[in-house]
Design a protein around this motif. Structure first.
Motif, PDB file in Angstrom:
ATOM      1  N   GLY A 125      36.531  75.167  23.796  1.00  0.00           N
ATOM      2  CA  GLY A 125      35.388  76.292  23.136  1.00  0.00           C
ATOM      3  C   GLY A 125      34.630  77.377  24.289  1.00  0.00           C
ATOM      4  N   SER A 126      33.973  76.965  25.100  1.00  0.00           N
ATOM      5  CA  SER A 126      33.312  78.067  26.271  1.00  0.00           C
ATOM      6  C   SER A 126      34.485  78.104  27.163  1.00  0.00           C
ATOM      7  N   GLY A 127      35.317  76.766  27.479  1.00  0.00           N
ATOM      8  CA  GLY A 127      36.314  76.637  28.830  1.00  0.00           C
ATOM      9  C   GLY A 127      35.724  76.471  29.943  1.00  0.00           C
ATOM     10  N   ALA A 128      34.231  75.568  29.583  1.00  0.00           N
ATOM     11  CA  ALA A 128      33.095  75.614  30.634  1.00  0.00           C
ATOM     12  C   ALA A 128      33.627  74.316  31.305  1.00  0.00           C
ATOM     13  N   LEU A 129      34.290  72.879  30.937  1.00  0.00           N
ATOM     14  CA  LEU A 129      34.819  71.656  31.413  1.00  0.00           C
ATOM     15  C   LEU A 129      35.954  72.326  32.524  1.00  0.00           C
ATOM     16  N   GLY A 130      36.783  73.224  31.973  1.00  0.00           N
ATOM     17  CA  GLY A 130      37.926  73.440  32.947  1.00  0.00           C
ATOM     18  C   GLY A 130      38.493  75.195  33.619  1.00  0.00           C
ATOM     19  N   LEU A 131      36.681  75.659  33.634  1.00  0.00           N
ATOM     20  CA  LEU A 131      36.549  76.552  34.323  1.00  0.00           C
ATOM     21  C   LEU A 131      35.389  75.466  35.743  1.00  0.00           C
ATOM     22  N   GLU A 132      34.957  74.897  35.264  1.00  0.00           N
ATOM     23  CA  GLU A 132      33.876  73.991  36.224  1.00  0.00           C
ATOM     24  C   GLU A 132      35.292  73.818  37.373  1.00  0.00           C
ATOM     25  N   ALA A 133      37.059  72.448  36.681  1.00  0.00           N
ATOM     26  CA  ALA A 133      37.039  71.724  37.311  1.00  0.00           C
ATOM     27  C   ALA A 133      38.454  73.210  38.752  1.00  0.00           C
ATOM     28  N   LEU A 134      37.910  74.195  37.820  1.00  0.00           N
ATOM     29  CA  LEU A 134      38.843  75.361  38.628  1.00  0.00           C
ATOM     30  C   LEU A 134      37.739  75.714  40.361  1.00  0.00           C
ATOM     31  N   SER A 135      36.336  75.778  39.972  1.00  0.00           N
ATOM     32  CA  SER A 135      35.725  76.286  40.502  1.00  0.00           C
ATOM     33  C   SER A 135      35.607  75.033  41.441  1.00  0.00           C
ATOM     34  N   ARG A 136      36.160  73.731  41.575  1.00  0.00           N
ATOM     35  CA  ARG A 136      35.922  72.292  42.393  1.00  0.00           C
ATOM     36  C   ARG A 136      36.623  72.416  43.106  1.00  0.00           C
ATOM     37  N   GLY A 137      37.728  73.141  42.859  1.00  0.00           N
ATOM     38  CA  GLY A 137      38.925  72.993  43.765  1.00  0.00           C
ATOM     39  C   GLY A 137      40.018  73.092  42.247  1.00  0.00           C
ATOM     40  N   ALA A 138      40.676  72.573  41.078  1.00  0.00           N
ATOM     41  CA  ALA A 138      41.534  72.740  40.362  1.00  0.00           C
ATOM     42  C   ALA A 138      42.616  73.973  40.529  1.00  0.00           C
ATOM     43  N   ALA A 139      44.218  73.539  41.005  1.00  0.00           N
ATOM     44  CA  ALA A 139      44.423  74.880  40.913  1.00  0.00           C
ATOM     45  C   ALA A 139      45.279  75.987  39.984  1.00  0.00           C
ATOM     46  N   THR A 140      45.257  75.055  38.245  1.00  0.00           N
ATOM     47  CA  THR A 140      45.478  75.739  37.669  1.00  0.00           C
ATOM     48  C   THR A 140      44.305  75.212  35.763  1.00  0.00           C
ATOM     49  N   ALA A 141      44.301  75.664  35.327  1.00  0.00           N
ATOM     50  CA  ALA A 141      43.686  74.933  34.728  1.00  0.00           C
ATOM     51  C   ALA A 141      43.656  75.892  32.776  1.00  0.00           C
ATOM     52  N   ASP A 142      44.584  75.388  31.736  1.00  0.00           N
ATOM     53  CA  ASP A 142      45.163  75.384  30.576  1.00  0.00           C
ATOM     54  C   ASP A 142      43.827  75.089  29.334  1.00  0.00           C
ATOM     55  N   LEU A 143      43.214  76.327  29.033  1.00  0.00           N
ATOM     56  CA  LEU A 143      42.021  76.563  27.637  1.00  0.00           C
ATOM     57  C   LEU A 143      42.728  76.162  26.769  1.00  0.00           C
ATOM     58  N   VAL A 144      42.357  75.464  26.360  1.00  0.00           N
ATOM     59  CA  VAL A 144      43.237  75.488  24.706  1.00  0.00           C
ATOM     60  C   VAL A 144      42.092  75.573  23.498  1.00  0.00           C
ATOM     61  N   GLU A 145      42.670  76.083  22.708  1.00  0.00           N
ATOM     62  CA  GLU A 145      40.995  76.114  21.553  1.00  0.00           C
ATOM     63  C   GLU A 145      41.767  77.268  20.527  1.00  0.00           C
ATOM     64  N   LYS A 146      41.415  76.774  19.515  1.00  0.00           N
ATOM     65  CA  LYS A 146      41.613  77.214  18.051  1.00  0.00           C
ATOM     66  C   LYS A 146      40.962  78.041  17.527  1.00  0.00           C
ATOM     67  N   SER A 147      39.721  77.722  17.443  1.00  0.00           N
ATOM     68  CA  SER A 147      38.774  79.150  17.340  1.00  0.00           C
ATOM     69  C   SER A 147      38.975  80.406  17.937  1.00  0.00           C
ATOM     70  N   ALA A 148      39.205  81.697  17.007  1.00  0.00           N
ATOM     71  CA  ALA A 148      39.829  83.186  17.377  1.00  0.00           C
ATOM     72  C   ALA A 148      38.515  83.284  18.387  1.00  0.00           C
ATOM     73  N   ARG A 149      36.986  83.480  17.401  1.00  0.00           N
ATOM     74  CA  ARG A 149      36.152  83.527  17.988  1.00  0.00           C
ATOM     75  C   ARG A 149      35.436  82.896  19.749  1.00  0.00           C
TER      76      ARG A 149
END
Length: 186
Positions: free
Chosen positions: A53-77
């Motif tokens: 979706g918006s990537g909020a979960l993966g991006l929150e993880a990065l903000s809190r110290g994760a090293a990398t994030a892959d965001l997978v979303e089928k919808s073009a929008r």
């Protein structure tokens, strides 16, 4: 309004796709990430956010110290929105290469590559059937590192997810209409 709750990009506002997604509420994300931080599951982690979706979960993880994030979303929008949010967070964090947005279906993404992850968020649309979710989880499990965690978000009316051999639900928590299940290697 969706925002990064805490960490180096805390308070940064995120765009949300105008239709077709169901963003995880701030309350649920705050509780989830508090638990992940207590388990020391974020620092340096490779994160996968399926059905981003918006990537909020993966991006929150990065903000809190994760090293990398892959965001997978089928919808073009939605993938376009996730890409815009990823660029905003990367700018705040000062590390552009750490975030990759993939515009592809979850199962197709899992069928390619050999990347391994420490932490995976699986937040499919509520109308995704339990059998389809079980197939996705079976494709995901071989790509999870030892001691890796999968967090599955579903409607509270949904049954406990069917996990492949070698995985078990270690905890669950209900938040109104949403339930989170944590799955780990046994």
């Amino acid at each position: 309004m969706t925002r990064i709750i805490a960490g180096r990009a805390g308070s940064l506002t995120l765009d949300v796709p105008d239709a077709g997604t169901r963003p995880t509420s701030d309350r649920v994300r705050e509780s989830l990430f508090g638990s992940l931080e207590s388990a020391d599951a974020l620092r340096g982690a490779a994160v996968l956010d399926l059905y981003a979706g918006s990537g909020a979960l993966g991006l929150e993880a990065l903000s809190r110290g994760a090293a990398t994030a892959d965001l997978v979303e089928k919808s073009a929008r939605a993938a376009t929105v996730a890409q815009r949010n990823a660029a905003r967070v990367a700018k705040a964090l000062g590390r552009d290469a750490a975030i990759r947005v993939h515009r592809v279906a979850a199962d197709a993404f899992l069928a390619t590559g050999a990347t391994m992850w420490d932490l995976v968020f699986v937040d499919p649309p509520y109308d995704l059937g339990e059998a389809e979710l079980a197939i996705t989880l079976s494709r995901l499990t071989p790509r999870l590192r030892d001691a890796g965690i999968i967090v599955i978000e579903r409607a509270s009316r949904s049954p406990e997810p069917s996990l492949p051999d070698g995985m078990t639900v270690s905890r669950s928590k209900k938040y109104g209409d949403t339930t989170l299940w944590w799955a780990e290697h046994v």
